[in-house]
Design an enzyme around this catalytic site. Structure first.
Site, short mmCIF file in Angstrom:
data_model
loop_
_atom_site.label_atom_id
_atom_site.label_comp_id
_atom_site.label_asym_id
_atom_site.label_seq_id
_atom_site.Cartn_x
_atom_site.Cartn_y
_atom_site.Cartn_z
N ARG A 108 -3.74 19.60 -17.01
CA ARG A 108 -2.49 19.43 -16.22
C ARG A 108 -3.11 19.51 -14.69
NH1 ARG A 108 0.03 22.86 -18.98
NH2 ARG A 108 1.78 22.13 -20.27
N LYS A 130 -6.75 8.86 -4.85
CA LYS A 130 -6.59 7.68 -5.71
C LYS A 130 -6.89 7.55 -6.80
CE LYS A 130 -2.87 4.84 -3.58
NZ LYS A 130 -3.11 3.43 -2.97
N GLU A 149 -15.29 -3.97 2.22
CA GLU A 149 -13.63 -3.15 2.01
C GLU A 149 -14.58 -2.47 3.47
OE1 GLU A 149 -11.45 -2.11 1.14
OE2 GLU A 149 -11.14 -2.68 -1.36
N LYS A 163 -10.73 5.80 6.29
CA LYS A 163 -9.59 5.88 5.49
C LYS A 163 -8.93 7.21 5.69
CE LYS A 163 -9.10 4.94 0.81
NZ LYS A 163 -9.24 4.45 -0.13
N GLU A 218 1.54 8.66 -0.54
CA GLU A 218 2.19 6.40 -0.16
C GLU A 218 3.48 6.67 -0.25
OE1 GLU A 218 1.31 2.54 -2.29
OE2 GLU A 218 -0.84 3.46 -0.58
N ARG A 265 0.35 4.36 4.06
CA ARG A 265 -0.75 4.29 3.03
C ARG A 265 -0.99 3.21 2.91
NH1 ARG A 265 -3.49 8.98 -0.60
NH2 ARG A 265 -5.02 7.66 -1.21
N ASN A 307 -3.75 -1.31 1.64
CA ASN A 307 -4.57 -2.93 0.85
C ASN A 307 -4.22 -3.77 1.30
OD1 ASN A 307 -4.28 -1.12 -1.48
ND2 ASN A 307 -1.70 -0.79 -1.51
N HIS A 348 -4.84 -6.87 -0.72
CA HIS A 348 -4.75 -6.34 -2.65
C HIS A 348 -4.32 -7.19 -3.75
CE1 HIS A 348 -8.35 -3.99 -0.55
NE2 HIS A 348 -8.16 -3.25 -1.99
N HIS A 396 -6.25 -8.43 -6.83
CA HIS A 396 -5.54 -7.99 -8.26
C HIS A 396 -4.99 -9.10 -8.88
CE1 HIS A 396 -4.43 -3.89 -6.28
NE2 HIS A 396 -6.64 -3.84 -6.57
N HIS A 449 -14.51 -6.23 -6.94
CA HIS A 449 -14.26 -6.43 -6.34
C HIS A 449 -13.57 -6.61 -4.92
CE1 HIS A 449 -9.59 -4.24 -5.32
NE2 HIS A 449 -11.27 -3.18 -4.08
#
Length: 381
Positions: free
Chosen positions: A136, A158, A200, A242, A252, A257, A261, A264, A268, A281
């Site tokens: 957990r 993330k 980035e 960031k 988010e 936030r 992206n 992105h 993606h 990427h």
């Protein structure tokens, strides 16, 4: 706001998240301090000074850095094990994660065993997901070895793995104990990987900091030559920007936030449709930013000058701004992939779009026909 402190040897960006606060240490040669830094972070979080245990997650490309981490921790009295993933985006799948869970069980890991990610973004995402899901949630540390991971995936908590239909669709928010960025690791980074990370870096200037974008424009030569001072500043400033967003919208929930992206949604989709690994990427993000800026033009939110400025900087940094072999991709497939994007809400596409340099907004209900128009402009039918 993140607090930034500086010494002769490194910069520290302190991310303020209450009990989940942590430091990002950036400097040349800071990996040598790992044997004291990680125990200090553990002591800060758990008030424990006794030597602990750690699973070091890495891949075959950077195992030499993982060996340094393991040796330093063992010298400090820690019990360690190593889990080596196959390199590449294809490793972010459940079968690999399950093997790492098995390794933790074998080493009799407890709730304070630390998972240490030593590698690029794939390793960091996977290791963080391993830590977030075992027992957990157990602590983990990010030691990124690529520029892309330095400024992106190592900061913000993330973590996740890929689904066959979409990248990073399965994941969690799990903040690290700390981030250790040794700029010396970039010395042997292949040129294409290095430039992928620069995409980035450019993104942060577009979305949050016009003066930083201007710094990048002025220092193209230095960045192309990997000048250590220019690169170190680019990394630490990107991390600071960031961290500012993460502090305000950790999970988010407010939409802030989501601005991280930028580019992105396109990226993606392009990554998936060209086959994970065909486009790095950062390359996909560079292309995605160019498409998103053109979409913003079509929406009447910005002008062509902003798009031209972005594509000029990306080009100067030798990054692509269009998909290689665009006729091999179908527009309907791009739209379908976009509908799987995490920013999609109620079946409606949402995009992060620029209005001016240093400012972007999350825009909903973007007409699909305008997205189609950007694809057609790029040669995608």
């Amino acid at each position: 706001m993140p607090v930034v402190t500086e010494t002769d040897h490194h910069r520290v960006v302190s991310v303020s998240l209450g009990e989940r606060s942590y430091d990002i240490v950036v400097g040349n040669g800071v990996l040598a301090s790992v044997g004291t830094a990680i125990p200090d972070w553990v002591n800060r979080r758990f008030n424990r000074t006794a030597a602990g245990s750690a699973l070091i997650v890495t891949d075959s490309n950077v195992v030499r850095h993982a060996t340094v981490v393991e040796e330093r921790l063992q010298h400090a009295g820690w019990r360690t094990a190593c889990f080596e993933m196959p390199p590449g985006e294809q490793s972010k799948r459940l079968e690999i994660i399950s093997s790492a869970w098995d390794r933790l069980v074998e080493m009799q890991a407890d709730r304070q065993t630390v998972v240490i990610a030593v590698g690029g973004g794939v390793v960091g995402d996977a290791a963080g997901f391993i830590a977030a899901t075992f027992a957990r949630g157990i602590p983990f540390v990010q030691i990124p070895t690529t520029l892309l991971a330095d400024v992106d995936s190592s900061v913000g908590g993330k973590v996740g793995i890929n689904h066959p239909q979409a990248k990073n669709l399965i994941g969690a928010f799990h903040q690290p104990l700390g981030v250790l960025i040794d700029t010396r690791a970039l010395d042997t980074l292949p040129d294409r990987e290095y430039r992928s990370g620069l995409a980035e870096v450019v993104k942060y200037g577009v979305i949050l900091d016009a003066p930083f974008f201007e710094f990048l424009e002025r220092n193209v030569t230095e960045l192309n030559c990997r000048d250590p001072h220019a690169v170190a500043y680019a990394i630490s400033r990107s991390c600071e920007l960031k961290a500012r967003v993460v502090e305000e919208d950790e999970y988010e929930l407010t939409g802030l936030r989501a601005i991280l992206n930028y580019g992105h949604t396109y990226a993606h989709a392009f990554e998936a449709l060209t086959g994970y690994g065909e486009l790095l990427h950062g390359e996909a993000v560079a292309i995605g930013m160019a498409y998103a800026s053109r979409l913003s033009e079509l929406c009447g939110r910005t002008d062509a000058a902003l798009t031209k400025r972005q594509t000029a900087l990306l080009g100067a940094l030798k990054l692509p701004t269009n998909v290689p072999n665009p006729t091999a991709i179908l527009g309907k497939d791009v739209i379908h992939r976009m509908q799987l994007d995490k920013k999609t809400l109620g079946g409606q596409l949402r995009f992060v779009l620029p209005t001016r340099l240093g400012h972007v907004e999350l825009v909903k209900n973007v007409p699909t026909e305008l997205v189609w128009q950007t694809l057609h402009q790029g040669g995608i039918e």
